[in-house]
Design an enzyme around this catalytic site. Sequence first.
Site, PDB file in Angstrom:
ATOM      1  N   HIS A  80     -13.282 -10.801  20.273  1.00 39.69           N
ATOM      2  CA  HIS A  80     -14.301 -11.666  20.860  1.00 39.69           C
ATOM      3  C   HIS A  80     -14.389 -11.509  22.375  1.00 39.69           C
ATOM      4  O   HIS A  80     -13.439 -11.094  23.030  1.00 39.69           O
ATOM      5  CB  HIS A  80     -14.026 -13.115  20.492  1.00 39.69           C
ATOM      6  CG  HIS A  80     -14.280 -13.390  19.040  1.00 39.69           C
ATOM      7  ND1 HIS A  80     -14.140 -14.643  18.498  1.00 39.69           N
ATOM      8  CD2 HIS A  80     -14.677 -12.588  18.015  1.00 39.69           C
ATOM      9  CE1 HIS A  80     -14.446 -14.598  17.217  1.00 39.69           C
ATOM     10  NE2 HIS A  80     -14.761 -13.356  16.894  1.00 39.69           N
ATOM     11  N   GLU A  82     -14.520 -13.708  24.823  1.00 43.25           N
ATOM     12  CA  GLU A  82     -13.564 -14.496  25.603  1.00 43.25           C
ATOM     13  C   GLU A  82     -12.191 -13.839  25.591  1.00 43.25           C
ATOM     14  O   GLU A  82     -11.506 -13.769  26.618  1.00 43.25           O
ATOM     15  CB  GLU A  82     -13.423 -15.918  25.044  1.00 43.25           C
ATOM     16  CG  GLU A  82     -14.717 -16.686  24.931  1.00 43.25           C
ATOM     17  CD  GLU A  82     -15.334 -16.615  23.544  1.00 43.25           C
ATOM     18  OE1 GLU A  82     -15.757 -17.669  23.050  1.00 43.25           O
ATOM     19  OE2 GLU A  82     -15.382 -15.518  22.964  1.00 43.25           O
ATOM     20  N   CYS A 121     -10.233 -18.347  19.968  1.00 40.82           N
ATOM     21  CA  CYS A 121     -10.553 -18.186  21.388  1.00 40.82           C
ATOM     22  C   CYS A 121     -10.249 -19.456  22.173  1.00 40.82           C
ATOM     23  O   CYS A 121      -9.806 -19.384  23.321  1.00 40.82           O
ATOM     24  CB  CYS A 121     -12.006 -17.752  21.566  1.00 40.82           C
ATOM     25  SG  CYS A 121     -12.287 -16.029  21.095  1.00 40.82           S
TER      26      CYS A 121
END
Length: 160
Positions: A80, A82, A121
Site C-alpha cells: 500500500h 502508506e 496501514c
Amino acid sequence: MDKRTDKQNYYLDIADSVLERSTCLRRMYGAIIVRNDEIISTGYNGAPRGRKNCSDMGSCAREALHIPSGERYELCRSVHAEANAIISASRRDMIGATVYLVGRNAKTHELLPDAMSCSMCKRLIINAGIKEVVIRTGENKYITVDVNDWIENDDSLFTL
C-alpha cells in the site's frame, strides 16, 4: 487577496500526482509524508520491488475472485501507498509528521470519496509516530484524522 492553494490541498495535489505511478488495476493510491513543511517521502501502491505488477500482467487475483474492496488483502500483490512511504522514511523523521493520502478508481480515474487507510496501514502509521492523516474526499475537500483516535478506538479489538 491570496488565491494560492492552501497547504493541505497543495500536499494532496502532490499525493494525487504520486498515485499516477500506481500499478493496481482496482484502486490507485498516493501518499506523502510531510513534517515541518518538508516532504519526507512518497509512496504509491504496487507490487514489491522485483515482482510483476498487476498492470504488467493484466490481471488482479482479487478482482478475478470478485473480492470486495477492503477484504482478503493477503491475496493482493501490492504494497500500500502508506506502507511504501513509511518504508522510505526514517522513523525519527516521521515522528509528529502528517500523511497526505489520495485514492482514485483505476478504471475511471474518479476520486474515491471514502478513501481510508486499511487496518494494517493504520498500525504502521501508529508505530511510525505519525500524528495525523489528511485524506482527500473531493476536489479541494479533505478530512483530517488524528492518529490518536485510531489508538483510542482500536479496530483490532473484538468482543466475544
